[in-house]
Design a protein around this motif. Structure first.
Motif, short mmCIF file in Angstrom:
data_model
loop_
_atom_site.label_atom_id
_atom_site.label_comp_id
_atom_site.label_asym_id
_atom_site.label_seq_id
_atom_site.Cartn_x
_atom_site.Cartn_y
_atom_site.Cartn_z
N THR A 136 0.83 -1.20 0.00
CA THR A 136 0.00 0.00 0.00
C THR A 136 0.86 1.25 0.00
OG1 THR A 136 -1.79 -1.12 1.18
CG2 THR A 136 -1.77 1.29 1.25
N ALA A 140 1.16 4.30 -2.58
CA ALA A 140 0.64 5.58 -2.08
C ALA A 140 1.71 6.66 -1.96
CB ALA A 140 -0.04 5.38 -0.73
N SER A 154 -3.86 2.15 -3.99
CA SER A 154 -3.56 2.01 -2.56
C SER A 154 -4.79 2.19 -1.68
CB SER A 154 -2.49 3.03 -2.15
OG SER A 154 -2.97 4.36 -2.32
N MET A 160 -4.49 -4.73 -2.28
CA MET A 160 -3.09 -4.69 -1.86
C MET A 160 -2.72 -5.96 -1.10
SD MET A 160 -1.79 -1.85 -3.00
CE MET A 160 -2.76 -2.26 -4.46
#
Length: 228
Positions: A136, A140, A154, A160
């Motif tokens: 994630t 991100a 994300s 994820m």
């Protein structure tokens, strides 16, 4: 696949990998720019199989110069793998006997297989990879040039989590593919697709060429060990 065919195929892919890396240096400053030009033309010679022993020796010398210049690999794992593939192919040419030639290439095949397993092991012992948080964060807050549409992945924790475990399971089980020729082909296709996805999504284009440069050797190795 015969050993000579495996070596030649690996040299062709390795030539593309080194040519790509050289173009990065050519766009930079001296003295790396000069080394980039030399390495690029050596890569062209390697691509066409012209004096491979001398060319690979030259590429190894430049690799050592760059390792000293940057006090280690310039681009981490991809540079390490580049030197490993190059060194093993070079040793296969100068090996005094067929036995030692097979040892050099077998070592490369082992390291390729182990690199995937090791990557999976490092991830699976990390709780943040097991719960999906690590991946994630990659999507991100990564510093890589990722598009906003990709970053939005994300926001889907289940995706994820599933992707994290898919990557870990594949990497951990990769060595088992050596038990069957067709399973190995499937595993290599998946691995190459994985590297291509990383190149497209995160700009990790060096990995796409250099890991597949060892694929012909591991295909030869699998056939060799199954024949014994």
């Amino acid at each position: 696949m015969l050993i000579e065919q495996a070596v030649r195929c690996s040299e062709i892919i390795l030539a593309f990998a080194y040519a790509q890396q050289s173009l990065e240096f050519i766009r930079g400053l001296q003295p790396e720019k000069a080394w980039g030009y030399i390495r690029f033309w050596l890569s062209v010679l390697l691509l066409f199989g012209i004096y491979p022993v001398a060319v690979e020796a030259g590429l190894l010398i430049i690799a050592c110069v760059l390792l000293y210049r940057f006090q280690g690999p310039y681009c981490g794992g991809s540079d390490c793998m580049s030197v490993l593939v190059l060194l093993c192919l070079f040793l296969s040419h100068i090996a005094p006997t067929q036995f030692w030639r097979e040892i050099a290439l077998g070592y490369l095949a082992f390291q390729l297989s182990f690199s995937y397993f090791q990557a999976g092991y490092i991830k699976v012992i990390n709780p943040e990879w097991r719960n999906g948080k690590a991946l994630t964060d990659v999507f991100a807050i990564t510093a890589y040039p990722v598009s906003q549409s990709v970053r939005r992945w994300s926001t889907y924790p289940k995706l994820m989590f599933s992707m994290s475990w898919a990557v870990m399971i594949f990497e951990l089980l990769f060595p088992l593919a050596l038990l069957n020729h067709y399973a190995l082909i499937v595993a290599l296709v998946i691995a190459a697709t994985f590297h291509l996805a990383n190149a497209c999504l995160f700009g990790l284009n060096r990995f796409f060429w250099i890991w597949p440069a060892a694929y012909p050797v591991i295909l030869w190795f699998q056939a060799r060990i199954m024949a014994t």
